[in-house]
Write an enzyme that holds these catalytic residues in place. Structure first.
Site, PDB file in Angstrom:
ATOM      1  N   GLY A   1       4.516 -19.768   5.493  1.00 28.48           N
ATOM      2  CA  GLY A   1       3.557 -20.861   5.602  1.00 28.48           C
ATOM      3  C   GLY A   1       2.712 -20.767   6.858  1.00 28.48           C
TER       4      GLY A   1
ATOM      5  N   LEU B   1      11.939 -18.004   5.146  1.00 26.14           N
ATOM      6  CA  LEU B   1      10.883 -17.264   4.462  1.00 26.14           C
ATOM      7  C   LEU B   1       9.732 -18.201   4.121  1.00 26.14           C
ATOM      8  CD1 LEU B   1      13.018 -15.062   2.022  1.00 26.14           C
ATOM      9  CD2 LEU B   1      12.292 -14.550   4.375  1.00 26.14           C
ATOM     10  N   ASP B   2      10.060 -19.388   3.644  1.00 26.17           N
ATOM     11  CA  ASP B   2       9.043 -20.383   3.327  1.00 26.17           C
ATOM     12  C   ASP B   2       8.266 -20.797   4.568  1.00 26.17           C
ATOM     13  OD1 ASP B   2       8.865 -20.918   0.596  1.00 26.17           O
ATOM     14  OD2 ASP B   2      10.580 -22.275   0.605  1.00 26.17           O
ATOM     15  N   HIS B   3       8.982 -21.213   5.591  1.00 25.46           N
ATOM     16  CA  HIS B   3       8.304 -21.705   6.787  1.00 25.46           C
ATOM     17  C   HIS B   3       7.506 -20.594   7.454  1.00 25.46           C
ATOM     18  CE1 HIS B   3       9.920 -25.840   7.159  1.00 25.46           C
ATOM     19  NE2 HIS B   3      10.971 -25.341   6.518  1.00 25.46           N
TER      20      HIS B   3
ATOM     21  N   ASP C   1      12.280 -19.612  -1.949  1.00 30.87           N
ATOM     22  CA  ASP C   1      12.889 -18.973  -0.781  1.00 30.87           C
ATOM     23  C   ASP C   1      14.335 -18.577  -1.044  1.00 30.87           C
ATOM     24  OD1 ASP C   1      14.558 -19.025   1.678  1.00 30.87           O
ATOM     25  OD2 ASP C   1      12.709 -19.482   2.729  1.00 30.87           O
TER      26      ASP C   1
END
Length: 462
Positions: free
Chosen positions: A365, A360-362, A333
């Site tokens: 996800g 971006l990761d969350h 991220d």
């Protein structure tokens, strides 16, 4: 009264190929001041959690034959969950999400961001820069000096050639002019495909949308584990598999291991591969989060998986996408933020900045989990092995170019209201509650994370 359906929710739900008439099941509320940023981070967070919750609600309806439950998206719960990796505590102790060599550095002509949280990435970074690995407390100064003598692009290319991670900071226009950036801009937010004509696999009536489903989790920090802990919340039996030579941080697993079990298998070893094949024989979903090419060498292409287990749902996540000159690069991220211009947009004239969470990761996800849930729905209706693909760079493009801020009530945000505690093998675990919610759905995970990599490589009840 909740606010109207946000444009981001509409966009993400359309990208999932879903029925727009279900959007009237969604409402919003709660204090929205938990993710302050120049870019519309709250809208990203709100939209991705909304479509994940709605996809869960839709699957409940498919399995029970009853109308889809209503979805309430609480901004305070959403923001707290997006900060979960920073808020997790064991016996009151926090952990640092970034190692000393994972940071911004001044190059001769700009800025570079490195990622060296794992020992092998740290060793490769130091080797690429010609910095001795045994220089102790002086290592930060030594790395700073080595980078200051080079251009940002020179550092990026040198470190990546050595298998490490470093990205030169670019502005959004520079990223858009690059080959990788131009290709990312031409991609949809996510892609879904039907791989074959495998017959319908009927899902029986169940209280939870993923009850009775088995998920092989081949992902690492952070988007993939966020997706699979969400599937675990919704009733799936999730077994995370890591290679023994790539140890995971227990601190990271304390956050993303909720509801799952965790084991290690060497897929390059005959015994490890046999055990994996036995697990695959009974799997319903396979989620992968390694760079393209990393798992294909073990024969884990969508086509091979479909041939081995027709009717499987396959979800693939990457940093940069499966296209362009960067398609085989590792990424995280923080590095995608730097490459795509987000760091410049969130920074100052003196230095780059960062989003208030690893958004971006969350966000990716929750989109990944939503894609799996929708694939299960479509598979139940019309069959077929299903493939879902996402990339952090495509989520970044959506954040920068596709979203606008949504109204909300900024007053009174308190993450503490969305936290809980439980005993765990590590000690008293304090963690963020899940933001994915629908009427009558689960409010918390059924089990805390365990010690990483210590579970038997078998399905629950086997």
């Amino acid at each position: 009264m909740g606010s109207p359906i946000s444009a981001g929710t509409v966009q993400a739900w359309a990208a999932l190929g879903a029925d727009s008439s279900l959007l009237d099941r969604v409402s919003y509320g709660g204090p929205s001041g938990g993710l302050p940023a120049r870019l519309p981070v709250l809208e990203l967070a709100r939209a991705t959690v909304a479509v994940c919750s709605l996809a869960a609600s839709e699957l409940v309806s498919v399995r029970t034959g009853r109308p889809a439950p209503r979805v309430r998206v609480d901004d305070e719960a959403v923001a707290t969950a997006f900060l979960s990796d920073r808020l997790v505590r064991v016996d009151g102790q926090a952990w640092s999400t970034f190692a000393p060599l994972s940071r911004f550095w001044r190059a001769s002509d700009g800025w570079v961001r490195t990622h060296a949280n794992y020992p092998h990435h740290r060793a490769r970074l130091l080797a690429a820069l010609g910095v001795p690995g045994d220089c102790g407390d002086a290592v930060v100064d030594a790395v700073a000096g080595a980078i200051a003598e080079r251009t940002a692009l020179e550092v990026e290319e040198t470190v990546y050639a050595a298998g490490g991670l470093a990205v030169a900071a670019r502005g959004p226009e520079e990223w858009a002019r690059s080959e990788q950036g131009a290709l990312a801009a031409g991609q949809p937010l996510l892609t879904t495909a039907r791989v074959d004509d495998a017959p319908v696999r009927v899902l029986g009536d169940a209280a939870l949308p993923c009850a009775g489903l088995r998920v092989l989790d081949l992902t690492r920090v952070l988007a993939g584990p966020v997706a699979t802990r969400t599937l675990a919340l919704l009733g799936a039996d999730v077994l995370r598999i890591d290679a023994p030579h790539l140890p995971e941080s227990q601190e990271a697993h304390n956050d993303t291991g909720m509801g799952k079990r965790s084991t290690t298998l060497d897929l390059g070893d005959a015994t490890g591969r046999r055990v994996f094949e036995e697990l695959l024989d009974d799997a319903d979903v396979v989620v992968t989060g390694y760079r393209p090419g990393a798992l294909e060498r073990f024969g884990l292409t969508p086509e091979a998986l479909a041939g081995r287990r027709p009717g499987l749902v396959i979800a693939q996540l990457s940093a940069w996408g499966r296209y362009g000159p960067w398609h085989e690069r590792r990424g995280f991220d923080s590095l995608v933020q730097v490459a795509t211009g987000i760091a410049e947009l969130e920074g100052s004239p003196d230095s780059p900045g960062a989003l208030p969470a690893q958004a971006l990761d969350h966000g990716t996800g929750y989109l990944l989990a939503a894609g799996v849930l929708r694939a299960l729905t479509e598979q139940h209706r019309t069959g077929g092995t299903r493939l879902v693909r996402l990339a952090l760079a495509q989520t970044a493009h959506w954040l920068v170019h596709g979203l606008a801020p949504a109204p909300g009530d900024d007053d009174g945000f308190h993450a503490e209201r969305r936290m809980s505690e439980t005993d765990s093998p590590m000690g008293l675990l304090r963690y963020a509650l899940p933001p994915v919610s629908y009427e009558g759905g689960p409010a918390d995970w059924a089990r805390p994370p365990g010690l990483w990599g210590t579970d038997a490589p078998v399905w629950s009840g086997s």
